[in-house]
Design an enzyme around this catalytic site. Structure first.
Site, PDB file in Angstrom:
ATOM      1  N   ASP A   9       7.095  49.793  44.459  1.00 42.55           N
ATOM      2  CA  ASP A   9       7.422  51.088  45.042  1.00 42.55           C
ATOM      3  C   ASP A   9       7.052  50.969  46.516  1.00 42.55           C
ATOM      4  OD1 ASP A   9       7.401  53.691  45.971  1.00 42.55           O
ATOM      5  OD2 ASP A   9       5.811  54.392  44.629  1.00 42.55           O
ATOM      6  N   LYS A  71       9.428  53.280  56.781  1.00 40.59           N
ATOM      7  CA  LYS A  71      10.530  53.536  55.839  1.00 40.59           C
ATOM      8  C   LYS A  71      11.549  54.540  56.391  1.00 40.59           C
ATOM      9  CE  LYS A  71      11.117  54.805  50.975  1.00 40.59           C
ATOM     10  NZ  LYS A  71      10.365  55.008  49.732  1.00 40.59           N
ATOM     11  N   GLU A 148      14.219  55.771  43.061  1.00 38.72           N
ATOM     12  CA  GLU A 148      12.868  56.165  42.651  1.00 38.72           C
ATOM     13  C   GLU A 148      12.858  57.103  41.436  1.00 38.72           C
ATOM     14  OE1 GLU A 148      11.414  57.471  46.431  1.00 38.72           O
ATOM     15  OE2 GLU A 148      11.354  55.427  47.192  1.00 38.72           O
ATOM     16  N   ASP A 175       8.922  65.127  43.147  1.00 38.77           N
ATOM     17  CA  ASP A 175       8.228  64.027  43.826  1.00 38.77           C
ATOM     18  C   ASP A 175       7.772  64.473  45.215  1.00 38.77           C
ATOM     19  OD1 ASP A 175       7.387  61.735  45.087  1.00 38.77           O
ATOM     20  OD2 ASP A 175       9.145  60.533  44.580  1.00 38.77           O
TER      21      ASP A 175
END
Ligand code: AMP
Length: 626
Positions: A9, A71, A148, A175
Site C-alpha cells: 500500500d 503520491k 485500494e 477511507d
C-alpha cells in the site's frame, strides 16, 4: 520463495507491506520495528538519503530537504529539486519502495522480486504507469496495480470465509487517511469483489484535524503572550508533530496535555506551551470536517445506483477512522456499526498481499473486478464526445463500435481519445490522438472503421482503429505526459453535473446543424444523380429549400433550422417517390436497397441496441431509416 508476491500500500502519508503466509496476510515491520513506513524521503546536506520514520523525524529540522506526499504528484512532470539534482515523483516513490523491499527481505530472509501495488481507484492511466515505473526503478516487478478499495474488500472478503453461497453484500468503504478521503461502493460475494462506484475529497484527511489543533494552540499562545508562532518555522514543525500526537491521544482519552517547552522567547525570557485540550473541545473545533465526509459518501452511493438502506456493511480504512467522532458519524449515517477486526491502517496492504497470493496461485477462490473512474471515448463530428466506456465500468474491459466517414472520398480519419463526463469533446481531457490513413475513397457513410477500447487489469488503456475493408489498423497506448489529479477528476464530475443542461443544448445544436448539412449534401447529390429526371417544379422547389436552409444555418434559430431541414427532407422524399414511378424503377430501387443493407450492417456491428434517432455514429452523423 522467489515467486512469493508481496502487497504494498504505497500511501500518501504512510506505506505498508504485507505477505500471505500460511494462507493469511501478515504485515511486515520496518527495520525500525513499526508496521507503518512513513512515505517521506529526506536528503542531508552531505548527500545522505533517509527514508521512512528517520526522514519523518528529521523533517522537523530539515523541512526544505524533506519530501512528503509525493503520491499527489505521481504521473505529472513535477520535479523535486535538491541542490543541483532533480528527482521525478517516480524516483522519490522508488526510494520509498526500495526501503520497503530491503526491510522486508531482511525480515523474511529471502529476496522479494514481485509486488502488487495499490493505487486510489480514481488514479488515471499515467498515474498508474508512474506507480508501475516506481516499482521497476526500485527493482520490483509490479505484477499488478489494484485499486485500494478493491484491496480492502479482498482483505475482508477472505476473512469472511469461503462460502460460495454467501449472499452478495453492498459494502461502503470509508477511507479517511492523512490527506485524502475516499469512498467506494463495492459488491462482495461468493469470492467476487466488484467496485461499483467511487467518490472522494482530495483535500480532507487527518492533516486537517491536526491543523485545527495547531490553529487553536497558536491562538491560545498569542492570547497569553502576544507572540505569533506562525512566524517561526521550527516552532511550526514542532507544533505540527505535537498536534498529531494530541489528536491520536484524544482517540483513546478524553483529555490530552500539550507540552512544548521553550517554544518561543521574548524580552522577559523563554516561553513554554503548556495547555490541556479536551476531546469535547477538539470535536467542537473539527465538527465541520466530520460533516464534510458526508458529501462524497452520498455521491458514491448515488453513483452506484443504490440507496442508503441497501448498504449492508461499512468498512473503515485509514488511520483517521480511529477518531471516535468519525466512527459516530458513520454510525449515525448508516444506522449500523462499522465492521471491525482489521486494523484500518493495514487493510489495503493485506488485500494487496491476498491479490499477490491469488496471482501466485496460492489462493484460488477469489476473482477481482475493478472500475474506471471517468468515461472514455472519442471525438466525433460537430465536436461531440462519444463515449465507448462509461464511468464506473468494470475493468478489465473492451468495447468496440463502428464509425464511418463524414465526407465523400474521405481517406483519413482522426481518432481523438478523451476522458471525462462532458458532452462536448473540448470540455474533456484529451488523452491522445492518432490517424488512420489510406481508407479507400468512398461516399460518406460507407467506410466502416472499427474502434476498440481495451482497458487492462492495471487500468492501462489501448485504443485501436481498423478499416474493415482493408484490415488497416492503427493503435495507441495511452501514456499521456500529464495526468489528472483527483481534484481534476472531482471537478470534471462536478462540472459535468453543473453544465449538463448547457452541454445538452450544445449537443442538440451540433446534432441539428449536422442533420441540416447532411440533408443539403444529400439533396445536391440527388440533383446530380437524377439531373433532368427530376421534374422542373421539384427542381426549383429543391433549390429554394436548399438556399433557405443555408440561410437558416447562418443564424442561431435551431427550431427554424430543424423545420427547414424537415421541409427539404420531405421534398427529397417526394422526388424519390416520383423517381420510382416515372423512371427506371428497377435500377433505382435496387440501388436503394443495397444502401439500406449496408447501413443495417453498420448498425448491427456497432451496438446491440437500435441506435436512438439522433445518435451520432462517429465522424459521420448517420441517421436511421433514411
Ligand atoms: P493513513 O494514511 O491511513 O496511514 O492515515 C494516516 C492518518 O491517520 C494520519 O493523519 C494520522 O495522524 C491518523 N491517525 C493514525 N492513528 C490515529 C488515531 N489513533 N486517531 C486519530 N488519527 C489517527
Amino acid at each position: 520463495m522467489a515467486d512469493k508476491i508481496v502487497g504494498i500500500d504505497l500511501g500518501t502519508t504512510n506505506s505498508v507491506v504485507s505477505i500471505v503466509e500460511g494462507g493469511e496476510p501478515i504485515v511486515i515491520p520496518s527495520a525500525e520495528g513499526d508496521y507503518l513506513f512513513p512515505s517521506v524521503v529526506g536528503f542531508s546536506k552531505t548527500g545522505e538519503r533517509f527514508v521512512g520514520s528517520v526522514a519523518k523525524r528529521q523533517a522537523v529540522s530539515n523541512p526544505d530537504r524533506t519530501v512528503i506526499s509525493i503520491k499527489r504528484h505521481m504521473g505529472t512532470d513535477y520535479k523535486v529539486q535538491i541542490d543541483d539534482k532533480q528527482f521525478s515523483p517516480q524516483e522519490i516513490s522508488a526510494m520509498i519502495l526500495q526501503k520497503i523491499k530491503t526491510d522486508a527481505e531482511t525480515y523474511l530472509g529471502f529476496p522479494i522480486e514481485k509486488a502488487v501495488i495499490t493505487v486510489p481507484a480514481y488514479f488515471s492511466d499515467s498515474e498508474r504507469q508512474a506507480t508501475k515505473d516506481a516499482g521497476t526503478i526500485a527493482g520490483l516487478e509490479v505484477v499488478r496495480i489494484i485499486n485500494e478499495p478493491t484491496a480492502s474488500c479482498m482483505a475482508y472478503g477472505l476473512n469472511k470465509g469461503e462460502d460460495d453461497n454467501a449472499q452478495t453484500e453492498n459494502v461502503l468503504i470509508w477511507d479517511l487517511g492523512g490527506g485524502t478521503f475516499d469512498v467506494s461502493i463495492v459488491e462482495v460475494g461468493g469470492g467476487l469483489v466488484e467496485v461499483k462506484s467511487t467518490a472522494g475529497d482530495s483535500h480532507l484527511g487527518g492533516d486537517d484535524w491536526d491543523q485545527r489543533i495547531m490553529d487553536w494552540l497558536i491562538e491560545d499562545f498569542k492570547n497569553r503572550y502576544n507572540i505569533d508562532l506562525r512566524a517561526d518555522r521550527l516552532a511550526m514543525q514542532r507544533l505540527k508533530e505535537v498536534a498529531e500526537n494530541t489528536k491520536i491521544k484524544l482517540s483513546y482519552e478524553t483529555t490530552a496535555k500539550v507540552n512544548l517547552p521553550f517554544i518561543a522567547a521574548d524580552a522577559t525570557g523563554p516561553k513554554h506551551l503548556d495547555v490541556e485540550l479536551t476531546r469535547a473541545k477538539f470535536q467542537e473545533l473539527t465538527a465541520d470536517l466530520v460533516e464534510r465526509c458526508e458529501i462524497p459518501a452520498m455521491r458514491a452511493i448515488k453513483d452506484s445506483g443504490l440507496n442508503l438502506h441497501q448498504i449492508n456493511k461499512v468498512f473503515l480504512v485509514g488511520g483517521s477512522t480511529r477518531m471516535p467522532a468519525v466512527q459516530d458519524k458513520v454510525r449515525a449515517l448508516f444506522n449500523r456499526e462499522p465492521a471491525s477486526g482489521i486494523d484500518p491502517d493495514k487493510v489495503v496492504a493485506m488485500g494487496a498481499a491476498i491479490q499477490g497470493a491469488v496471482i501466485a496461485g496460492e489462493v484460488k477462490d477469489m476473482v477481482l473486478l475493478d472500475v474506471t473512474s471517468l468515461s472514455l471515448g472519442i471525438e466525433t463530428v460537430g465536436g461531440i464526445f462519444t463515449k465507448l466506456i462509461e464511468r464506473n465500468s468494470q475493468i478489465p474491459c473492451s468495447k468496440t463500435r463502428i464509425f464511418t466517414t463524414a465526407a465523400d472520398g474521405q481517406t483519413v480519419v482522426e481518432v481523438h481519445v478523451l476522458q471525462g463526463e462532458r458532452e462536448l469533446a473540448a470540455h474533456n481531457k484529451s488523452l491522445g490522438r492518432f490517424e488512420l490513413r489510406n481508407i479507400p475513397p468512398a461516399p460518406r457513410g460507407v467506410p466502416q472503421i472499427e474502434v476498440t477500447f481495451d482497458i487492462d487489469a492495471n487500468g492501462i488503456v489501448n485504443v485501436s482503429a481498423k478499416d474493415m475493408v482493408t484490415g488497416n489498423q492503427q493503435k495507441i497506448t495511452i501514456q499521456s505526459p500529464t495526468s489528472l489529479s483527483k481534484d481534476e477528476i472531482d471537478t470534471m464530475v462536478k462540472e459535468a453535473a453543473i453544465y449538463a443542461e448547457e452541454d445538452g443544448k450544445r449537443r442538440e445544436e451540433a446534432t441539428v446543424r449536422n442533420k441540416a448539412n447532411i440533408e443539403i449534401d444529400t439533396a445536391e447529390h440527388t440533383m446530380r444523380e437524377l439531373g433532368e429526371r427530376i421534374n422542373p417544379d421539384h427542381q426549383i422547389a429543391l433549390r429554394n429549400l436548399i438556399d433557405q436552409l443555408r440561410i437558416s444555418l447562418q443564424a442561431t434559430d435551431l427550431a427554424k433550422i430543424a423545420a427547414d431541414t424537415k421541409l427539404l427532407q420531405d421534398q427529397l422524399y417526394a422526388i424519390s417517390t416520383d423517381a420510382y414511378y416515372a423512371l427506371d424503377t428497377g435500377r433505382v430501387a435496387a440501388k436503394d436497397q443495397s444502401e439500406e443493407a449496408k447501413r443495417q450492417e453498420i448498425y448491427d456491428l456497432s451496438s446491440d441496441e437500435e441506435p436512438e434517432d439522433d445518435e451520432l455514429f462517429g465522424w459521420f452523423n448517420q441517421e436511421e431509416g433514411k
